[in-house]
Design an enzyme around this catalytic site. Structure first.
Site, PDB file in Angstrom:
ATOM      1  N   ASP A 109       0.830  -1.203   0.000  1.00  0.00           N
ATOM      2  CA  ASP A 109       0.000   0.000   0.000  1.00  0.00           C
ATOM      3  C   ASP A 109       0.868   1.258   0.000  1.00  0.00           C
ATOM      4  O   ASP A 109       2.086   1.195  -0.104  1.00  0.00           O
ATOM      5  CB  ASP A 109      -0.928  -0.066   1.215  1.00  0.00           C
ATOM      6  CG  ASP A 109      -2.206   0.724   1.046  1.00  0.00           C
ATOM      7  OD1 ASP A 109      -2.442   1.268  -0.050  1.00  0.00           O
ATOM      8  OD2 ASP A 109      -2.993   0.795   2.013  1.00  0.00           O
ATOM      9  N   HIS A 110       0.223   2.399   0.188  1.00  0.00           N
ATOM     10  CA  HIS A 110       0.828   3.734   0.106  1.00  0.00           C
ATOM     11  C   HIS A 110       2.310   3.808   0.487  1.00  0.00           C
ATOM     12  O   HIS A 110       2.692   3.488   1.594  1.00  0.00           O
ATOM     13  CB  HIS A 110       0.073   4.697   1.026  1.00  0.00           C
ATOM     14  CG  HIS A 110      -1.341   4.901   0.638  1.00  0.00           C
ATOM     15  ND1 HIS A 110      -1.768   5.951  -0.139  1.00  0.00           N
ATOM     16  CD2 HIS A 110      -2.455   4.181   0.917  1.00  0.00           C
ATOM     17  CE1 HIS A 110      -3.070   5.872  -0.320  1.00  0.00           C
ATOM     18  NE2 HIS A 110      -3.511   4.801   0.308  1.00  0.00           N
ATOM     19  N   HIS A 265      -9.725   4.510  -3.509  1.00  0.00           N
ATOM     20  CA  HIS A 265      -9.147   4.572  -2.171  1.00  0.00           C
ATOM     21  C   HIS A 265     -10.175   5.134  -1.194  1.00  0.00           C
ATOM     22  O   HIS A 265     -11.081   5.856  -1.577  1.00  0.00           O
ATOM     23  CB  HIS A 265      -7.899   5.461  -2.165  1.00  0.00           C
ATOM     24  CG  HIS A 265      -6.688   4.777  -2.693  1.00  0.00           C
ATOM     25  ND1 HIS A 265      -5.410   5.197  -2.423  1.00  0.00           N
ATOM     26  CD2 HIS A 265      -6.546   3.675  -3.468  1.00  0.00           C
ATOM     27  CE1 HIS A 265      -4.536   4.405  -3.020  1.00  0.00           C
ATOM     28  NE2 HIS A 265      -5.211   3.476  -3.663  1.00  0.00           N
TER      29      HIS A 265
END
Length: 359
Positions: A109-110, A265
């Site tokens: 993820d991010h 998101h």
């Protein structure tokens, strides 16, 4: 479109199989939940839900979640714990996923600019794994440089994508701003107008990355906010994702309905209508974290509340002062309750995103 071979595969998939899965999702009108995992327990909760609902699933670790996977007692200087935790999670998921008989996309993820040492460590592990096996360790990674200028964001993504493409890896990138806070990226105080990405900006990403490989997706902002908020506080406009597709089609000169692979998101707390509109406009992946965290808690919370008289001491409960309580405080019992409620929440998402029954 005939069902692709990837639907019958078990375990972690990569390369063409990931693209085939996303192509099929767009064709059939479903999206795949991306579940943040922080432990073996949350991994199996997600896998169980997907298996029982005959659906593919995306499992992803965040920088903080990966550090937790490694152990909170491990020093995270230079992202050492996050790197080790991500790699450990990847090997665990690769080992256990085939047991569940479903295709799994293994994702991270991010990753903000300040967290790039984490990304570098994972990519090094990918390249080493690829040299030995012919496949990368992870199916895909996400770069979130939305705090930087668009030019820097796109250029940095392209630089990393050059390395990833050699292994057939998928890249997810974020352009525009998703509100709220998520592992290293804090956009809680940005102006609301900044939460919507323009078609021109999205296409600039496509122009740069498509020259390298078609294996990429774009998390374009359409009012998204990480976390869960009161109704009315978040103004999602998933219909603008259709504008991105139309603009890209015109610029490319293609008849393809969805030339862009898009990502949703901040999915926790959104409505069925918002999900339907997003999926109709080419969203193939929906991130779901906050809802799953809360769902995991509820099973454990309710168990402790209902069994509190059996949890106050190793021995002694309402059935007698000499009665043992081991079968009540054994972690396998109460942790399992969290897994069950998390699985139930993921099953709901699989139904909402039309993923259920696609295998």
């Amino acid at each position: 479109m005939a069902p692709p071979a990837v639907l019958s595969k078990s375990g972690v998939i990569y390369g063409k199989d990931v693209k085939d899965l996303f192509d099929y999702a767009q064709e059939k009108g479903f999206a795949i939940p991306a579940i943040n995992v922080t432990s073996s327990s949350t991994v199996v909760a997600a896998l169980e839900a997907a298996r029982d609902n005959k659906a593919p699933i995306i499992l992803q670790t965040s920088q903080g979640g990966a550090a937790y996977f490694a152990g909170k007692g491990v020093d995270n200087k230079d992202q050492a714990a996050s790197i080790a935790g991500s790699i450990a999670a990847a090997h665990y998921i690769r080992a256990i996923a085939p047991t569940y008989g479903i295709p799994v996309v293994l994702h991270t993820d991010h990753c903000a600019k300040k967290l790039l040492p984490w990304f570098d460590g994972m990519l090094k592990a990918d390249e080493e794994f690829f040299a030995k096996t012919g496949t990368p360790l992870f199916s895909s990674h996400m770069l979130d440089l939305s705090e930087e200028t668009d030019d820097e964001n796109i250029a940095t993504c392209a630089k990393y994508f050059e390395r990833m493409a050699k292994m057939g890896q998928w890249l997810e990138m974020e352009i525009g701003i998703t509100g709220g806070e998520e592992d290293g990226v804090n956009n809680e105080h940005v102006e609301k107008d900044a939460l919507y990405t323009s078609p021109e900006t999205v296409f600039a990403v496509y122009e740069s990355l498509h020259k390298i490989s078609p294996n990429f997706s774009i998390a374009a902002a359409f009012g998204n906010v990480h976390g869960v908020y009161k109704p009315g506080n978040v103004q999602l406009r998933p219909e603008i994702l259709g504008d991105h597709q139309v603009y890209a089609k015109k610029q490319i000169g293609t008849d393809a309905k969805h030339p862009l692979y898009l990502v949703f998101h901040g999915g926790s707390g959104s409505t069925q209508e918002e999900f339907n509109t997003a999926i109709k406009n080419g969203v193939v992946k929906v991130n779901l974290d906050t809802d799953c965290q809360y769902a995991y808690l509820t099973g454990i919370r309710d168990y402790v509340t209902n069994k509190i008289e059996y949890l106050k001491a190793p021995v002694g409960n309402p059935e007698g002062a000499d009665k043992p309580n081991k079968k009540y405080f054994d972690p396998r019992v109460w942790v399992r309750e969290g897994e069950k409620t998390m699985s139930k929440r993921i099953a709901e998402a699989l139904d909402i995103f039309h993923t259920k029954g696609q295998l």
